[in-house]
Design a protein around this motif. Structure first.
Motif, mmCIF file in Angstrom:
data_model
loop_
_atom_site.group_PDB
_atom_site.id
_atom_site.type_symbol
_atom_site.label_atom_id
_atom_site.label_comp_id
_atom_site.label_asym_id
_atom_site.label_seq_id
_atom_site.Cartn_x
_atom_site.Cartn_y
_atom_site.Cartn_z
ATOM 1 N N PHE A 120 19.430 22.722 47.468
ATOM 2 C CA PHE A 120 19.708 23.164 49.054
ATOM 3 C C PHE A 120 19.835 21.906 50.214
ATOM 4 O O PHE A 120 18.464 21.530 50.121
ATOM 5 C CB PHE A 120 19.726 23.959 49.296
ATOM 6 C CG PHE A 120 20.745 25.879 47.992
ATOM 7 C CD1 PHE A 120 21.984 25.980 48.170
ATOM 8 C CD2 PHE A 120 20.503 25.250 46.851
ATOM 9 C CE1 PHE A 120 22.707 26.046 47.486
ATOM 10 C CE2 PHE A 120 21.087 26.503 45.653
ATOM 11 C CZ PHE A 120 22.354 26.761 46.260
ATOM 12 N N ASN A 126 30.927 22.261 52.585
ATOM 13 C CA ASN A 126 29.935 23.916 52.906
ATOM 14 C C ASN A 126 30.258 24.896 54.257
ATOM 15 O O ASN A 126 29.203 25.045 54.436
ATOM 16 C CB ASN A 126 29.295 23.549 51.769
ATOM 17 C CG ASN A 126 28.610 24.797 50.839
ATOM 18 O OD1 ASN A 126 29.187 25.862 51.245
ATOM 19 N ND2 ASN A 126 26.938 25.544 50.644
ATOM 20 N N ASP A 174 29.280 28.621 53.394
ATOM 21 C CA ASP A 174 27.610 29.399 52.946
ATOM 22 C C ASP A 174 26.922 28.975 54.503
ATOM 23 O O ASP A 174 26.389 30.611 54.824
ATOM 24 C CB ASP A 174 26.824 28.216 52.296
ATOM 25 C CG ASP A 174 27.550 28.471 50.903
ATOM 26 O OD1 ASP A 174 28.159 28.805 50.095
ATOM 27 O OD2 ASP A 174 26.596 27.741 50.243
ATOM 28 N N SER A 183 25.687 31.509 47.476
ATOM 29 C CA SER A 183 26.086 30.403 46.898
ATOM 30 C C SER A 183 26.870 28.943 46.455
ATOM 31 O O SER A 183 27.696 29.471 45.163
ATOM 32 C CB SER A 183 24.595 30.190 46.175
ATOM 33 O OG SER A 183 23.599 31.273 46.353
ATOM 34 N N ALA A 219 24.906 21.515 43.211
ATOM 35 C CA ALA A 219 24.116 23.240 44.769
ATOM 36 C C ALA A 219 25.156 22.759 46.479
ATOM 37 O O ALA A 219 24.249 21.365 46.172
ATOM 38 C CB ALA A 219 23.097 22.986 44.550
ATOM 39 N N ASP A 220 25.133 23.072 47.030
ATOM 40 C CA ASP A 220 25.505 23.270 48.418
ATOM 41 C C ASP A 220 26.082 21.695 48.702
ATOM 42 O O ASP A 220 24.961 20.940 49.372
ATOM 43 C CB ASP A 220 24.381 23.502 49.173
ATOM 44 C CG ASP A 220 24.400 23.420 50.506
ATOM 45 O OD1 ASP A 220 25.069 23.593 51.355
ATOM 46 O OD2 ASP A 220 23.683 23.230 51.452
ATOM 47 N N CYS A 261 31.559 29.554 43.168
ATOM 48 C CA CYS A 261 30.764 30.599 44.536
ATOM 49 C C CYS A 261 30.014 31.731 43.934
ATOM 50 O O CYS A 261 30.744 32.606 43.376
ATOM 51 C CB CYS A 261 31.408 30.923 45.812
ATOM 52 S SG CYS A 261 30.485 31.413 46.844
ATOM 53 N N SER A 277 20.473 30.433 41.741
ATOM 54 C CA SER A 277 21.327 31.576 43.450
ATOM 55 C C SER A 277 19.874 32.042 43.827
ATOM 56 O O SER A 277 20.126 33.184 44.806
ATOM 57 C CB SER A 277 22.766 32.516 42.730
ATOM 58 O OG SER A 277 23.186 31.449 42.434
ATOM 59 N N ARG A 296 18.064 30.645 45.363
ATOM 60 C CA ARG A 296 17.974 30.242 46.898
ATOM 61 C C ARG A 296 18.384 31.641 47.629
ATOM 62 O O ARG A 296 18.153 31.601 49.060
ATOM 63 C CB ARG A 296 19.658 30.737 46.314
ATOM 64 C CG ARG A 296 20.938 29.747 48.659
ATOM 65 C CD ARG A 296 20.023 28.841 48.911
ATOM 66 N NE ARG A 296 20.263 28.858 50.583
ATOM 67 C CZ ARG A 296 19.922 27.619 51.159
ATOM 68 N NH1 ARG A 296 19.247 27.382 51.034
ATOM 69 N NH2 ARG A 296 21.220 27.969 51.765
ATOM 70 N N TRP A 297 18.056 32.697 47.109
ATOM 71 C CA TRP A 297 18.457 34.366 48.149
ATOM 72 C C TRP A 297 16.611 34.756 48.101
ATOM 73 O O TRP A 297 16.871 35.357 49.983
ATOM 74 C CB TRP A 297 18.564 35.381 47.305
ATOM 75 C CG TRP A 297 18.786 37.707 47.180
ATOM 76 C CD1 TRP A 297 20.025 37.211 48.248
ATOM 77 C CD2 TRP A 297 17.593 37.400 47.928
ATOM 78 N NE1 TRP A 297 19.466 38.657 48.813
ATOM 79 C CE2 TRP A 297 17.741 39.198 48.346
ATOM 80 C CE3 TRP A 297 16.324 37.620 47.975
ATOM 81 C CZ2 TRP A 297 17.237 39.720 49.072
ATOM 82 C CZ3 TRP A 297 15.389 38.528 47.905
ATOM 83 C CH2 TRP A 297 16.196 39.860 48.669
#
Length: 402
Positions: free
Chosen positions: A57, A247, A250, A298, A337-338, A352, A388, A391-392
């Motif tokens: 990301f 994006n 997000d 994400s 991603a992203d 998503c 994801s 990413r969290w």
């Protein structure tokens, strides 16, 4: 004697090579493919044109409390995409709600049925009733998100233009996710009124038994009068994309999360004498929202080596079957991603995934969407959920520090 003429320098043939910037404009698909699929002899990893790995990301930052005229605000930047969110709270009196008497009658019937069964709900149970929670927030439109793409955020947005389809689509996505995640609790938006217990009037006392009977009757009368909802807080969630470089969802959703975590509502109560809602001016009396979890979104995009894969699947019927069954092998592809603005113009299939983590560290899939194709299978989705979840963790650390 005349001097000999100077010999002309041999002319250099013009170079046929193009600088990377021009090559990226003329052949964007081939330019990105050359980065993602380097020659095997070079031993170079698969790198996107922006220098990121496929599952990486962009650099993310967040800052809360940037706007002083709102109840909560935040600025989130993901790469070159930046979003500003401001939350403004307004009071909605129940007497201004046309269907309020009908909904209250339904709640009274529900409590009456529980009483007939010998069950009496507590105040906590009533406040956390999922049906009332959903009905109050969704049916009364207590959450009103609105996204605007500011002039200058991207070349395609000019001043004075009508709201774009992208802005309306993003607003609908934000509202749908707010409702499905039940992020905001309805009880945080309610303004209650409890009738005071003034006690029994002082009658003429003849004996103790007579006074005890009066106290019992008065207590029963007070218990039969529950708390009343006099008003609701309506949260106007305004998001402005000040820089659009791919994006936007997000970035907008992260800005909404950060702004709601920063939102404080004034202490409000019902003034019986003036029959109106009064709010406290003291900042110390304001309270924050008790949000349900931290759902992080994400987004991913699928880039295919065959630029005509999507066109061929729509025109040639066998192409769809071959891609789904894999008899002749699916084309080479990468899940990015992203995706940034350059990559979004080259991808057709998007996904998503919204995840949240419980206190024990277990990952919960809150929402999953996929559109534009069928190349992403179950195994790919499982890997995207793991990405994801990572990413969290990153987004939680960023939002906790802002």
């Amino acid at each position: 004697m005349a001097a000999p003429a100077a010999t002309a320098a041999p002319s250099v043939p013009p170079s046929l090579s193009l600088p990377p910037s021009q090559f990226a404009r003329i052949q964007p698909h081939a330019y990105l493919l050359a980065h993602l699929s380097p020659p095997s002899a070079s031993n170079q990893p698969s790198i996107r044109a922006n220098g990121r790995a496929p599952s990486q990301f962009r650099v993310t930052s967040a800052n809360a409390g940037s706007l002083t005229h709102t109840n909560g605000s935040a600025v989130v930047r993901i790469g070159d995409t930046a979003a500003v969110c401001g939350v403004r709270a307004e009071l909605l009196h129940t007497e201004d709600i046309a269907s309020w008497s009908v909904s209250q009658a339904s709640s009274s019937n529900k409590r009456r049925r529980l009483a007939d069964l010998g069950e009496k709900p507590t105040e906590e149970d009533e406040d956390e009733d999922p049906e009332d929670d959903r009905a109050h927030i969704e049916d009364l439109n207590l959450l009103v998100p609105n996204i605007s793409l500011s002039t200058g955020c991207a070349p395609g947005f000019i001043p004075g233009a009508a709201p774009s389809a992208l802005a309306q689509s993003l607003s609908h996505q934000i509202l749908s996710l707010l409702h499905s995640t039940r992020l905001v609790r309805a009880d945080d938006l309610r303004v209650w009124y409890q009738q005071p217990n003034l006690g029994p009037e002082e009658p003429e006392r003849h004996n103790e038994n007579e006074q005890m009977d009066v106290d019992a009757e008065q207590s029963a009368t007070i218990e039969d009068k529950p708390r009343e909802i006099k008003a609701f807080w309506v949260l106007h969630i305004d998001i402005m994309i000040i820089s659009l470089a791919g994006n936007p969802f997000d970035a907008a959703w992260a800005a909404v999360l950060a702004a709601l975590r920063d939102t404080k509502l004034p202490k409000a109560w019902w003034d019986v004498d003036n029959e109106t809602i009064v709010c406290s001016d003291s900042v110390s009396d304001a309270r924050k929202l008790s949000l349900r979890g931290l759902p992080v979104a994400s987004s991913f995009g699928v880039f295919e080596a065959d630029a005509a894969a999507g066109w061929r699947a729509n025109v040639i019927p066998d192409a769809t079957e071959q891609t789904q069954t894999g008899k002749k092998g699916s084309p080479e592809r990468w899940i990015l991603a992203d995706p940034d603005g350059y990559e979004e113009g080259l991808i057709q299939e998007r996904a998503c995934i919204v995840v949240d983590k419980q206190k024990d560290g277990k990952t919960t899939i809150v929402k999953m969407e996929k559109n534009g194709g069928w190349t992403v299978d179950t195994e790919d989705l499982r890997q995207l959920v793991e990405i994801s979840a990572q990413r969290w963790d990153e987004m939680k650390r960023i939002l906790d520090q802002c």
